[in-house]
Design an enzyme around this catalytic site. Structure first.
Site, PDB file in Angstrom:
ATOM      1  N   ARG A 130       0.820  -1.216   0.000  1.00 24.24           N
ATOM      2  CA  ARG A 130       0.000   0.000   0.000  1.00 24.24           C
ATOM      3  C   ARG A 130       0.852   1.263   0.000  1.00 24.24           C
ATOM      4  O   ARG A 130       0.440   2.305  -0.515  1.00 24.24           O
ATOM      5  CB  ARG A 130      -0.936  -0.002   1.207  1.00 24.24           C
ATOM      6  CG  ARG A 130      -2.019   1.094   1.168  1.00 24.24           C
ATOM      7  CD  ARG A 130      -3.025   0.888   2.279  1.00 24.24           C
ATOM      8  NE  ARG A 130      -4.122   1.854   2.215  1.00 24.24           N
ATOM      9  CZ  ARG A 130      -4.403   2.737   3.172  1.00 24.24           C
ATOM     10  NH1 ARG A 130      -3.653   2.800   4.271  1.00 24.24           N
ATOM     11  NH2 ARG A 130      -5.434   3.567   3.051  1.00 24.24           N
ATOM     12  N   TYR A 137     -12.170  -1.997   1.183  1.00 21.79           N
ATOM     13  CA  TYR A 137     -12.075  -2.822  -0.021  1.00 21.79           C
ATOM     14  C   TYR A 137     -12.533  -4.248   0.269  1.00 21.79           C
ATOM     15  O   TYR A 137     -13.282  -4.846  -0.516  1.00 21.79           O
ATOM     16  CB  TYR A 137     -10.637  -2.839  -0.545  1.00 21.79           C
ATOM     17  CG  TYR A 137     -10.156  -1.509  -1.054  1.00 21.79           C
ATOM     18  CD1 TYR A 137     -10.506  -1.050  -2.325  1.00 21.79           C
ATOM     19  CD2 TYR A 137      -9.345  -0.699  -0.268  1.00 21.79           C
ATOM     20  CE1 TYR A 137     -10.064   0.170  -2.796  1.00 21.79           C
ATOM     21  CE2 TYR A 137      -8.891   0.529  -0.728  1.00 21.79           C
ATOM     22  CZ  TYR A 137      -9.260   0.963  -1.990  1.00 21.79           C
ATOM     23  OH  TYR A 137      -8.818   2.180  -2.446  1.00 21.79           O
ATOM     24  N   VAL A 169      -7.180   6.909  -1.287  1.00 19.19           N
ATOM     25  CA  VAL A 169      -6.956   5.478  -1.193  1.00 19.19           C
ATOM     26  C   VAL A 169      -7.777   5.042   0.019  1.00 19.19           C
ATOM     27  O   VAL A 169      -7.480   5.447   1.142  1.00 19.19           O
ATOM     28  CB  VAL A 169      -5.470   5.133  -0.982  1.00 19.19           C
ATOM     29  CG1 VAL A 169      -5.284   3.622  -0.852  1.00 19.19           C
ATOM     30  CG2 VAL A 169      -4.630   5.663  -2.135  1.00 19.19           C
ATOM     31  N   SER A 170      -8.825   4.270  -0.197  1.00 15.16           N
ATOM     32  CA  SER A 170      -9.729   3.930   0.898  1.00 15.16           C
ATOM     33  C   SER A 170      -9.033   3.106   1.969  1.00 15.16           C
ATOM     34  O   SER A 170      -7.955   2.538   1.747  1.00 15.16           O
ATOM     35  CB  SER A 170     -10.933   3.151   0.361  1.00 15.16           C
ATOM     36  OG  SER A 170     -11.728   3.959  -0.470  1.00 15.16           O
ATOM     37  N   ALA A 171      -9.659   3.034   3.144  1.00 13.03           N
ATOM     38  CA  ALA A 171      -9.138   2.179   4.213  1.00 13.03           C
ATOM     39  C   ALA A 171      -9.117   0.735   3.725  1.00 13.03           C
ATOM     40  O   ALA A 171     -10.049   0.292   3.037  1.00 13.03           O
ATOM     41  CB  ALA A 171     -10.011   2.307   5.451  1.00 13.03           C
TER      42      ALA A 171
END
Length: 294
Positions: A82, A116, A110-112
């Site tokens: 990440r 996802y 960038v989502s947690a």
């Protein structure tokens, strides 16, 4: 599961932060385009990659404690770097289970990591599946998904922002392409030189998410994949994506955050079953708003 639960979280995060400091002062404007050369340096930083993986082990352990995610999903979090997909100035926070911004206006993140996996679990994403993602960002979600679906599967992703699209194509190992005279211009990524060989390929499109997704799903009807499409939308819609839902074939699933304003969004799952569209709501969420539609 590949991860180790014996890692000291504080020491792991401190080690990542120490190495991340190498990239804190590389740019005068953190919101400017990330140079290709800087991405290359970060990708080649073996110490950073190792520290990032160690720092993600406590994250994986925490996700295993909070959710019923499969080992394959958790391994995707552990093995996907990440730190390469966030802004260089945010590398120290790359192992945190929080969204990280990608632009000054807050229109992209960038989502947690858990977000996802929640979407993928609702989709039932599994090896061999074909995923259509709306909202590539820098490609972190696509990178996770291609590890989950494996070499027999495929990931197609659409990003409206040209700068983010170009960086995602680079990070995922694709050659950038744009829409050309109304035709679908795509970039297709192999697993990448640093991958294990167990990942799916990724096709990227640049343009409006809903409009292109309709064309991708419609075009697939003439040559349908072995399995029905699974569709993940990574930004909040003010209304249900009825046109996309109608394109779902038997067994196809769509998951999207839907809500009229930021404080009232719900994660909605729609599945085509025995010809009918079945809708479920899976709790409150908060995502960035859709861009480009309408």
């Amino acid at each position: 599961m590949t991860s180790s639960t014996g890692t000291d979280p504080r020491a792991a995060v401190a080690a990542l932060a120490s190495l991340a400091a190498r990239y804190d002062a590389r740019r005068a404007d953190r919101w400017a385009r990330v140079p290709e050369e800087l991405d290359a340096v970060i990708a080649e930083d073996v110490e950073l990659a190792g520290a990032g993986r160690v720092a993600r082990a406590p994250l994986v352990a925490e996700l295993a404690r909070r959710f019923a995610f499969s080992a394959r999903y958790l391994d995707a979090i552990l093995l996907t770097p990440r730190e390469r997909f966030v802004l260089p100035e945010d590398i120290a926070a790359a192992a945190d289970d929080t969204p990280l911004p990608l632009d000054r206006a807050g229109q992209a993140t960038v989502s947690a990591p858990h977000a996802y996996l929640l979407t993928y679990s609702l989709l039932g994403l599994a090896p061999g599946d074909c995923l259509l993602e709306l909202g590539t960002g820098t490609g972190y979600g696509a990178a996770l998904a291609r590890r989950i679906v494996g070499p027999a599967g495929h990931v197609t992703s659409i990003e409206i922002d040209g700068v983010l699209y170009e960086r995602a194509a680079r990070l995922l190992g694709a050659r950038p392409a744009r829409l050309d005279e109304g035709a679908l211009g795509a970039a297709t990524a192999s697993s990448g030189a640093a991958a294990t060989g167990d990942d799916a390929s990724v096709t990227l499109f640049c343009g409006d998410g809903r409009a292109l997704a309709e064309r991708v799903l419609s075009g697939a009807r003439s040559s349908p994949p072995a399995r029905p499409w699974k569709v993940a939308i990574t930004y909040a819609l003010t209304d249900a994506p009825a046109a996309l839902e109608e394109q779902l074939t038997e067994g196809g699933v769509l998951v999207a955050p839907v809500g009229a304003w930021e404080g009232h969004q719900e994660l909605v799952r729609v599945e085509r079953r025995q010809g009918a569209l079945l809708r479920e709501v899976h709790g409150a969420v908060r995502y960035v708003a859709e861009r480009g539609h309408g």
